[in-house]
Design a protein around this motif. Structure first.
Motif, PDB file in Angstrom:
ATOM      1  N   HIS A  51       0.807  -1.220   0.000  1.00 34.39           N
ATOM      2  CA  HIS A  51       0.000   0.000   0.000  1.00 34.39           C
ATOM      3  C   HIS A  51       0.841   1.273   0.000  1.00 34.39           C
ATOM      4  O   HIS A  51       0.291   2.369   0.105  1.00 34.39           O
ATOM      5  N   PHE A  78       0.815   5.593   3.283  1.00 32.31           N
ATOM      6  CA  PHE A  78      -0.221   4.858   2.558  1.00 32.31           C
ATOM      7  C   PHE A  78      -0.564   5.663   1.305  1.00 32.31           C
ATOM      8  O   PHE A  78      -1.143   6.741   1.376  1.00 32.31           O
ATOM      9  N   LEU A  81      -4.280   6.888   0.282  1.00 34.70           N
ATOM     10  CA  LEU A  81      -4.808   7.827   1.275  1.00 34.70           C
ATOM     11  C   LEU A  81      -4.153   9.190   1.116  1.00 34.70           C
ATOM     12  O   LEU A  81      -4.830  10.230   1.139  1.00 34.70           O
ATOM     13  N   THR A  98       1.700   9.215   6.630  1.00 37.87           N
ATOM     14  CA  THR A  98       0.433   8.804   7.232  1.00 37.87           C
ATOM     15  C   THR A  98       0.639   8.471   8.700  1.00 37.87           C
ATOM     16  O   THR A  98      -0.184   8.796   9.552  1.00 37.87           O
ATOM     17  N   ASN A 147      -2.215  -2.599   6.691  1.00 42.07           N
ATOM     18  CA  ASN A 147      -3.224  -2.513   5.644  1.00 42.07           C
ATOM     19  C   ASN A 147      -4.240  -1.447   6.027  1.00 42.07           C
ATOM     20  O   ASN A 147      -4.194  -0.872   7.109  1.00 42.07           O
ATOM     21  N   TYR A 148      -5.179  -1.190   5.143  1.00 41.26           N
ATOM     22  CA  TYR A 148      -6.118  -0.091   5.370  1.00 41.26           C
ATOM     23  C   TYR A 148      -7.113  -0.389   6.491  1.00 41.26           C
ATOM     24  O   TYR A 148      -7.578   0.535   7.173  1.00 41.26           O
ATOM     25  N   SER A 149      -7.463  -1.648   6.682  1.00 37.74           N
ATOM     26  CA  SER A 149      -8.367  -1.986   7.789  1.00 37.74           C
ATOM     27  C   SER A 149      -7.710  -1.670   9.131  1.00 37.74           C
ATOM     28  O   SER A 149      -8.343  -1.097  10.031  1.00 37.74           O
ATOM     29  N   ASN A 152      -7.436   2.161   9.478  1.00 41.23           N
ATOM     30  CA  ASN A 152      -8.724   2.747   9.819  1.00 41.23           C
ATOM     31  C   ASN A 152      -9.060   2.524  11.293  1.00 41.23           C
ATOM     32  O   ASN A 152      -9.565   3.428  11.982  1.00 41.23           O
ATOM     33  N   LEU A 181     -10.647   7.830   5.397  1.00 43.07           N
ATOM     34  CA  LEU A 181     -10.704   6.393   5.659  1.00 43.07           C
ATOM     35  C   LEU A 181     -12.132   5.952   5.964  1.00 43.07           C
ATOM     36  O   LEU A 181     -12.596   4.909   5.484  1.00 43.07           O
ATOM     37  N   ILE A 230     -10.191   4.163  -2.492  1.00 43.81           N
ATOM     38  CA  ILE A 230      -8.906   3.686  -1.999  1.00 43.81           C
ATOM     39  C   ILE A 230      -8.785   2.214  -2.353  1.00 43.81           C
ATOM     40  O   ILE A 230      -9.686   1.419  -2.032  1.00 43.81           O
ATOM     41  N   THR A 232      -7.844  -1.010  -1.501  1.00 40.07           N
ATOM     42  CA  THR A 232      -7.459  -1.695  -0.265  1.00 40.07           C
ATOM     43  C   THR A 232      -6.846  -3.062  -0.516  1.00 40.07           C
ATOM     44  O   THR A 232      -6.389  -3.716   0.409  1.00 40.07           O
TER      45      THR A 232
END
Length: 240
Positions: A51, A78, A81, A98, A147-149, A152, A181, A230, A232
């Motif tokens: 990412h 990221f 983002l 980020t 990762n994005y999860s 977030n 996010l 985004i 992901t």
């Protein structure tokens, strides 16, 4: 540079190089196996991941003309983002980090007081401290925010508090990143989180509050008028 001495397992360095360069070559001899590239001019080691990129940054403490201890910082960028944030704030002149974390100073020193010089012994001792004390902390942060999860969750679990991984001097970036996010991953919670972040802003007492609020409102205007995308997931494979 010869990698390891036969007797003491010490990485031998070129004494014609700057002390910082000698030290960073010792670190690189192990970090490059994990996919890190060395940016000598910035004293940074950079590793790509799916990412974006992860960065280990070094800052040297100069005491009486000699480099003594080293301070480490880590950053995670990221990519998608930060691109979205830049669209919301095209004139924002600050970093695209980020995540940013300060890991403080080392206990060992680069300069060898006993030999009154920079020696392979002192350089390797400091490198050993990095891999023993600092690197596990770096790996822990990178694994928790991979990762994005995960990103977030750490940004938005409690919007009323600033997270430790981004300097609180830039709350507008903190807030807009959190809302980007949310809109991308949990759009049903966008209005709730927006209100939570404004409650946070109303408690902010710094002198530049009006300017910060304007920046947040500018970002919200963009978010309200534009779709946020985004990526992901990715099919690219990077060394971890």
């Amino acid at each position: 540079m010869r990698l390891f001495g036969k007797k003491k397992n010490i990485v031998q360095t070129d004494k014609n190089l700057k002390p910082s360069e000698r030290f960073e070559k010792v670190l690189l001899s192990r970090l490059e196996k994990e996919g890190y590239k060395h940016l000598k001019s910035k004293h940074e080691f950079v590793q790509d991941f799916e990412h974006g990129k992860r960065v280990i940054n070094l800052s040297y403490n100069n005491t009486f003309g000699y480099i003594s201890t080293v301070q480490y910082f880590i950053k995670i960028v990221f990519r998608d983002l930060e691109k979205s944030f830049k669209k919301a704030h095209p004139n924002y002149g600050w970093t695209n980090w980020t995540i940013h974390e300060n890991l403080h100073w080392t206990e060992s020193t680069l300069y060898d007081d006993k030999a009154d010089d920079y020696t392979d012994r002192s350089i390797n001792n400091l490198a050993d401290e990095f891999f023993r004390e600092i690197k596990p902390r770096i790996d822990s942060t990178f694994s928790k925010i991979g990762n994005y999860s995960q990103l977030n969750e750490i940004y938005n679990t409690n919007p009323s508090e600033f997270i430790d991984y981004l300097p609180p001097s830039r709350p507008e970036k903190r807030i807009i990143n959190g809302l980007i996010l949310t809109k991308a991953l949990e759009p049903e919670k966008f209005e709730i989180r927006k209100n939570q972040y404004f409650l946070l802003l109303n408690k902010y007492k710094e002198n530049d509050f009006d300017e910060i609020r304007k920046e947040v409102e500018l970002g919200l205007t963009f978010l309200n008028e534009n779709e946020i995308k985004i990526n992901t997931t990715t099919n690219k494979t990077y060394k971890q």
